[in-house]
Scaffold this motif. Structure first.
Motif, PDB file in Angstrom:
ATOM      1  N   GLY A  78       0.859  -1.132  -0.021  1.00  0.00           N
ATOM      2  CA  GLY A  78      -0.141  -0.005   0.130  1.00  0.00           C
ATOM      3  C   GLY A  78       1.028   1.326   0.030  1.00  0.00           C
ATOM      4  N   MET A  79       2.037   1.257   0.727  1.00  0.00           N
ATOM      5  CA  MET A  79       2.606   2.512   0.962  1.00  0.00           C
ATOM      6  C   MET A  79       3.565   2.885  -0.334  1.00  0.00           C
ATOM      7  SD  MET A  79       4.586   1.907   4.395  1.00  0.00           S
ATOM      8  CE  MET A  79       3.690   1.595   6.083  1.00  0.00           C
ATOM      9  N   ILE A  80       3.993   1.765  -1.040  1.00  0.00           N
ATOM     10  CA  ILE A  80       4.755   2.089  -2.393  1.00  0.00           C
ATOM     11  C   ILE A  80       3.611   2.711  -3.347  1.00  0.00           C
ATOM     12  CG2 ILE A  80       5.790   0.835  -4.297  1.00  0.00           C
ATOM     13  CD1 ILE A  80       6.726  -1.292  -2.116  1.00  0.00           C
ATOM     14  N   ASP A  81       2.489   1.918  -3.240  1.00  0.00           N
ATOM     15  CA  ASP A  81       1.275   2.285  -4.113  1.00  0.00           C
ATOM     16  C   ASP A  81       0.790   3.890  -3.901  1.00  0.00           C
ATOM     17  OD1 ASP A  81      -0.452   1.484  -6.438  1.00  0.00           O
ATOM     18  OD2 ASP A  81      -1.936   2.220  -5.063  1.00  0.00           O
ATOM     19  N   GLN A  82       0.898   4.321  -2.736  1.00  0.00           N
ATOM     20  CA  GLN A  82       0.547   5.765  -2.604  1.00  0.00           C
ATOM     21  C   GLN A  82       1.474   6.668  -3.089  1.00  0.00           C
ATOM     22  OE1 GLN A  82      -0.650   4.206   1.862  1.00  0.00           O
ATOM     23  NE2 GLN A  82      -1.687   6.157   1.471  1.00  0.00           N
ATOM     24  N   THR A  84      10.040   8.287  -5.801  1.00  0.00           N
ATOM     25  CA  THR A  84      10.335   8.176  -4.539  1.00  0.00           C
ATOM     26  C   THR A  84      11.466   7.077  -4.244  1.00  0.00           C
ATOM     27  OG1 THR A  84       7.737   8.299  -4.033  1.00  0.00           O
ATOM     28  CG2 THR A  84       9.236   7.489  -2.304  1.00  0.00           C
ATOM     29  N   ASP A  85      12.267   7.582  -3.388  1.00  0.00           N
ATOM     30  CA  ASP A  85      13.697   6.782  -3.129  1.00  0.00           C
ATOM     31  C   ASP A  85      13.305   5.656  -2.202  1.00  0.00           C
ATOM     32  OD1 ASP A  85      15.990   5.828  -3.494  1.00  0.00           O
ATOM     33  OD2 ASP A  85      17.104   7.412  -2.417  1.00  0.00           O
ATOM     34  N   CYS A  86      12.574   4.740  -2.652  1.00  0.00           N
ATOM     35  CA  CYS A  86      12.108   3.638  -1.885  1.00  0.00           C
ATOM     36  C   CYS A  86      12.580   2.163  -2.300  1.00  0.00           C
ATOM     37  CB  CYS A  86      10.673   3.596  -2.215  1.00  0.00           C
ATOM     38  SG  CYS A  86       9.664   2.991  -0.931  1.00  0.00           S
ATOM     39  N   HIS A  87      13.134   1.524  -1.288  1.00  0.00           N
ATOM     40  CA  HIS A  87      13.754   0.019  -1.710  1.00  0.00           C
ATOM     41  C   HIS A  87      12.854  -0.934  -0.634  1.00  0.00           C
ATOM     42  CE1 HIS A  87      17.072   2.418  -3.513  1.00  0.00           C
ATOM     43  NE2 HIS A  87      16.688   3.356  -2.724  1.00  0.00           N
ATOM     44  N   LEU A 125       7.774  -0.831 -10.015  1.00  0.00           N
ATOM     45  CA  LEU A 125       9.042  -0.750 -10.546  1.00  0.00           C
ATOM     46  C   LEU A 125       9.258   0.026 -11.766  1.00  0.00           C
ATOM     47  CD1 LEU A 125      10.853  -3.945  -9.770  1.00  0.00           C
ATOM     48  CD2 LEU A 125      11.656  -1.913  -8.871  1.00  0.00           C
ATOM     49  N   ALA A 126       8.074  -0.291 -12.682  1.00  0.00           N
ATOM     50  CA  ALA A 126       8.173   0.238 -14.198  1.00  0.00           C
ATOM     51  C   ALA A 126       7.551   1.997 -13.684  1.00  0.00           C
ATOM     52  CB  ALA A 126       7.056  -0.229 -14.699  1.00  0.00           C
ATOM     53  N   ASP A 127       6.721   2.013 -12.737  1.00  0.00           N
ATOM     54  CA  ASP A 127       6.192   3.510 -12.620  1.00  0.00           C
ATOM     55  C   ASP A 127       7.129   4.268 -11.815  1.00  0.00           C
ATOM     56  OD1 ASP A 127       3.751   2.754 -13.758  1.00  0.00           O
ATOM     57  OD2 ASP A 127       2.506   2.497 -11.819  1.00  0.00           O
ATOM     58  N   LYS A 128       8.516   3.693 -11.616  1.00  0.00           N
ATOM     59  CA  LYS A 128       9.299   4.506 -10.667  1.00  0.00           C
ATOM     60  C   LYS A 128       8.988   4.763  -9.297  1.00  0.00           C
ATOM     61  CE  LYS A 128      11.928   5.605 -14.471  1.00  0.00           C
ATOM     62  NZ  LYS A 128      12.635   4.033 -14.738  1.00  0.00           N
ATOM     63  N   LYS A 129       8.080   4.204  -8.918  1.00  0.00           N
ATOM     64  CA  LYS A 129       7.460   4.305  -7.403  1.00  0.00           C
ATOM     65  C   LYS A 129       8.395   3.628  -6.551  1.00  0.00           C
ATOM     66  CE  LYS A 129       2.765   5.344  -8.065  1.00  0.00           C
ATOM     67  NZ  LYS A 129       1.396   5.050  -7.725  1.00  0.00           N
ATOM     68  N   LEU A 130       8.907   2.611  -7.049  1.00  0.00           N
ATOM     69  CA  LEU A 130       9.879   1.773  -6.157  1.00  0.00           C
ATOM     70  C   LEU A 130      11.196   1.743  -6.886  1.00  0.00           C
ATOM     71  CD1 LEU A 130      10.216  -0.458  -3.821  1.00  0.00           C
ATOM     72  CD2 LEU A 130       9.606  -2.135  -5.397  1.00  0.00           C
ATOM     73  N   SER A 131      12.258   1.854  -6.087  1.00  0.00           N
ATOM     74  CA  SER A 131      13.518   2.327  -6.816  1.00  0.00           C
ATOM     75  C   SER A 131      14.171   0.838  -6.884  1.00  0.00           C
ATOM     76  CB  SER A 131      14.567   3.097  -6.000  1.00  0.00           C
ATOM     77  OG  SER A 131      13.827   4.157  -5.571  1.00  0.00           O
ATOM     78  N   SER A 132      14.291  -0.056  -6.022  1.00  0.00           N
ATOM     79  CA  SER A 132      14.743  -1.396  -6.032  1.00  0.00           C
ATOM     80  C   SER A 132      14.245  -2.615  -5.294  1.00  0.00           C
ATOM     81  CB  SER A 132      16.212  -1.396  -5.819  1.00  0.00           C
ATOM     82  OG  SER A 132      16.391  -1.314  -4.327  1.00  0.00           O
ATOM     83  N   LEU A 133      14.132  -3.565  -5.835  1.00  0.00           N
ATOM     84  CA  LEU A 133      13.492  -4.602  -5.252  1.00  0.00           C
ATOM     85  C   LEU A 133      14.546  -5.811  -4.937  1.00  0.00           C
ATOM     86  CD1 LEU A 133      10.597  -6.034  -4.681  1.00  0.00           C
ATOM     87  CD2 LEU A 133      10.427  -6.924  -6.943  1.00  0.00           C
TER      88      LEU A 133
END
Lengths: 731, 164
Positions: free
Chosen positions: A613-617, A622-625, A647-655
């Protein structure tokens, strides 16, 4: 410990003054509207600040030969008094530049006069003024003790304005609003106290008067008043009042009462006859009046009104907190001397007493002589066979208020017979030094000759009824005392205000697999990822909590289906379109941090739910890993699509995904160990690390973090926890 | 004298007599500017009443009241008795109370016939929770007193008059 002194004073002061304080606040709010209502009248000249006395006084005296006095009030309205051409008394508001009459001063509003009298003297004259003065002083003391309590609560002056851990509504807002309105309230209290002291002559105001040597008064050279130096120098904004010469006689003079001094001026020559500065006490009284009443500034009057309203809220919330604490006190049926079971409670705000009394009640009803008391009442208990210590931890691993002398008392009062003991620690993982004091107490007992350990120390996170029941069951087995602690005794909340409709659900092929369920609130609901959803699957006391992810406006849970799992089977059995009653509790300590640069999210299994949820929001970039651990590829598949999209939307920087039963057989800890340098960089740049998942994962990860924090940053994890840089929500 | 002249004379007398009689009516009262200078006492504003006292030492008329809140009027005990017995509307002759060190200048309207006729002017003063002075100042109502300065005994330092 000093905390207790401040807390007890804060309470004692509040109790002793709340009636008058309520009255003073309510009337204070009403009175703050007086300056506002006055200032909207159109009597203030626009050029008021630019006019000096040479421009105004001679003109007014020419137009109104009978003028005796000019006054400037707090609204900068200019009022003249004297007699008109017919010799009748004249009182008017004028334009100081043109002499034009703007209106007649309205008599003060009877209503405000009445409220003012109530506010400062309760209609009891001197006696009333005395009590109100004392109340103002008490308010000052309440504000001071409150400030110290906040400093202690926040562990330091520097952290005064950092985040507050939210326990409940009354307590949270008591502190939050306390910090905000502290300064206006201190000002109100201080000025109120000062005005009372001045009123009762406790602040000595030296006599001052303009002595005039009438032998020295000259009647030449004759100068036109608009050429008087002193008139040209003094601007109208400095003036409180001007007394015009009583007659044309040279011995009659002008008296200019300015904001800080009084000047007398020869009416023929314009010479200054005398000048006295007001004593500091007079200036302070004026300043106090300005600040206390808001008479000079409408915006400040509004601030005062808000602060007064806050005082009312403090009275309400303060008593709510106190009553809650009181309600937790226990009544003993047996005395300390005749009791076999001794329950010692260490509690900062009384909530631990609820658990103690639940046990106490059970023991007594099953015919045992049991006794509950505060840890500071520890003494020799001649008949004791069992001792239970239930204690919270205060601040940085310190003893709670009512356990401050426990260590000394324990050394001094050895029990004459062997006693079996068990320690239960209450705390919250959202604070550093979880249950530290409980561990200390356990060690202290272990050192006593007479003390026989019965159970390992047991900890209870966030007053969890489950964890507590677990201890109770264990203890009752060992002590051979029947004990049924129903969760209802310790969780009085069965409140389910929110209706949620199931809109989608994935299926599982085997038990012990996870599924995603999405539910839509029927009404607009204010919640966010990381909050907790409470459900009551069997419609009884049994509550199940799930960490939620907010996806769109929906609640998304990730749940592992357990065989005979009360909550998971219930949720899995729900049909699409079915509506359930539940409750969403705010879980502020586990919200996505605002303004943190980099956020690292760590989860295992279904602990990924709030992070989804957090990533989606988040907005893009956002610099989010995310570091997450699963059993195998199959159990990760459930989340893969959503995360790939992030990842594609750049909401998540790395997984980074670890699989424990496949491939390299890694745990999430191993991935973190690999990226050690990155994690340390995040922490040193004030980034945030969030953990959600099982407690064993938490233990592993915290141990790793502790090791690398010490190695690279020479700090403990608790240092970052206390700065909200390491957030945990594990189960 | 011719009839014409007589008529003119009668006319002139009538013309001038009319305003003369109206002058005689208003000349019944005189206005005086009265300045009260207070001592430097600490505390609330003083309530002061200026009254006309007749030769039998009884209140005749209220000339001016300094202080607007009726609830304090009973602190001016003697005058309050007089005012409650025979209530008179005093709103036109009421002004603000006077604080320590300040002065207050007001216009008093006095019937001319009562000047130099055994009447007196009484200044009565009271301050909340402080003293009450029935005769803070009492002066004979004479032309001489109305042109000079008289010292008070309570909250009033002195009173000065000037014809208006």
């Amino acid at each position: 410990m000093t905390i207790s002194i401040w807390r007890y004073s804060h309470l004692a002061l509040a109790v002793s003054s709340f009636l008058l304080l309520t009255l003073a606040s309510v009337t204070g709010i009403v009175l703050s509207f007086q300056p506002i209502s006055e200032k909207i009248q159109p009597y203030r000249s626009d050029r008021f600040n630019e006019i000096n006395l040479a421009q105004s006084l001679p003109l007014l005296r020419k137009q109104y030969p009978g003028i005796s006095e000019l006054t400037v009030d707090a609204n900068q309205f200019v009022q003249i008094k004297g007699s008109d051409a017919d010799g009748k008394n004249l009182l008017a508001l004028v334009d100081p530049e043109t002499g034009r009459i703007l209106g007649t001063p309205q008599p003060k509003s009877g209503f405000f006069e009445w409220v003012t009298a109530l506010h400062r003297s309760l209609f009891l004259h001197e006696t009333g003024r005395f009590f109100i003065g004392i109340t103002a002083f008490l308010l000052l003391m309440i504000a001071v003790s409150g400030t110290i309590l906040i400093i202690q609560r926040q562990r330091g002056l520097k952290r005064f304005f950092t985040r507050i851990v939210r326990n409940n509504f009354a307590q949270y807002y008591h502190v939050v609003l306390g910090r905000l309105s502290l300064i206006p309230i201190i000002i109100i209290a201080l000025t109120g106290t000062y005005l009372s002291l001045a009123r009762f002559g406790l602040i000595s105001t030296p006599e001052f008067s303009n002595e005039i040597d009438f032998n020295e008064i000259k009647s030449e050279p004759v100068k036109s008043p608009d050429q008087f130096d002193v008139f040209r120098r003094v601007s109208l904004s400095e003036v409180q009042s001007v007394e015009f010469p009583f007659s044309e006689d040279p011995e009659d003079y002008y008296t200019l009462k300015l904001s800080d001094r009084e000047i007398t001026v020869n009416q023929i020559t314009g010479e200054i006859l005398g000048e006295v500065k007001y004593p500091a006490a007079v200036l302070l009284t004026n300043l106090s009046l300005d600040l206390h009443t808001g008479r000079t500034n409408a915006a400040w009057a509004v601030v005062l009104a808000v602060a007064s309203a806050n005082i009312l809220f403090f009275i309400y919330s303060g008593f709510t907190i106190t009553l809650k604490r009181r309600a937790n006190r226990v009544k003993n049926k047996y005395t300390a001397d005749e009791s076999e079971f001794i329950i010692l409670v260490g509690s900062e705000n009384g909530s631990t007493f609820r658990f103690a009394s639940a046990i106490h009640e059970q023991l007594v009803s099953s015919g045992k002589a049991a006794y509950v008391t505060e840890m500071d009442n520890y003494t020799a208990f001649p008949k004791a066979t069992h001792m239970i210590v239930m204690t919270a931890t205060y601040g940085l691993g310190n003893a709670p208020t009512n356990a401050s002398r426990f260590e000394t008392l324990l050394e001094r009062n050895p029990q004459p017979q062997p006693v079996r003991f068990s320690v239960v620690g209450f705390g919250s993982h959202s604070y550093p030094d979880f249950c530290k004091y409980a561990f200390e107490v356990d060690n202290l007992f272990a050192k006593q000759q007479w003390a026989v350990p019965m159970l390992e120390i047991h900890t209870v996170n966030d007053k969890s009824p489950d964890e507590f029941s677990h201890w109770a069951a264990n203890w009752s087995q060992h002590a051979d005392v029947p004990l049924i602690v129903s969760a209802g005794l310790v969780t009085p909340r069965l409140h389910r205000p929110h209706a949620l409709t199931v809109i989608s659900k994935t299926t599982v092929s085997n038990a012990e697999e996870a599924f995603l369920i999405r539910m839509r609130p029927e009404k607009q609901l204010d919640f966010t990822s990381g909050d907790l959803l409470a459900i009551y699957p069997a419609d009884d006391h049994r509550e199940r909590l799930y960490s939620v992810g907010k996806v769109g406006n929906d609640v998304q849970l990730s749940v592992k289906l357990h065989v005979n799992g009360l909550g998971s089977e219930y949720l899995y059995g729900l049909q699409l379109g079915e509506t359930i009653d539940a409750r969403i509790d705010s879980n502020a300590h586990f919200h996505f941090p605002e303004n943190a640069g980099t956020v690292v999210m760590i989860s295992n299994g279904t602990g990924i739910a709030p992070f989804l949820g957090m990533i989606d929001q988040q907005p893009v970039y956002t610099d989010c890993h995310l570091y997450c651990g699963f059993r195998n590829e199959a159990s990760f598949a459930l989340y893969k699509n959503a995360l790939d999209r992030n990842l594609a939307d750049k909401k998540l920087s790395s997984l980074h995904v670890a699989f424990s039963r496949e491939g390299e057989k890694q745990y999430v800890r191993d991935l973190l160990a690999r990226d050690e340098a990155f994690l340390m960089d995040v922490l040193s740049r004030e980034g945030v690390i969030m953990l959600c998942g099982s407690l064993s994962m938490q233990n592993n990860v915290v141990a790793l973090l502790e090791e690398i924090c010490q190695k690279h940053l020479e700090k403990s994890v608790s240092y970052f926890q206390s700065r909200s840089q390491v957030l945990m929500d594990c189960y | 004298m011719s009839d014409l002249i007589k008529t003119v004379l009668v006319f002139m007398v009538l013309t001038f007599a009319r305003p003369a009689s109206s002058i005689a009516q208003t000349a019944g009262t005189s206005k005086y500017k009265c300045m009260i200078q207070m001592t430097n006492y600490m505390g609330e504003g003083a309530y002061i009443v200026v009254s006309l006292i007749n030769p039998k030492n009884a209140y005749d008329k209220t000339l001016y009241v300094m202080g607007q809140d009726k609830k304090w009027y009973n602190s001016l005990k003697e005058w309050h008795k007089f005012q409650s017995k025979k209530p008179v509307n005093i709103s036109a002759i009421t002004g603000a109370s006077v604080t320590g060190g300040d002065r207050s200048v007001n216009v008093l309207e006095i019937e001319s016939a009562k000047i130099n006729a055994g009447y007196k002017l009484r200044f009565e003063s009271a301050v909340e929770d402080k003293n009450y002075y029935v005769k803070d100042l009492e002066i004979p109502l004479t032309t001489e007193a109305l042109s000079g300065k008289s010292e008070g005994t309570g909250f009033i330092r002195y009173v000065r008059f000037s014809p208006n």
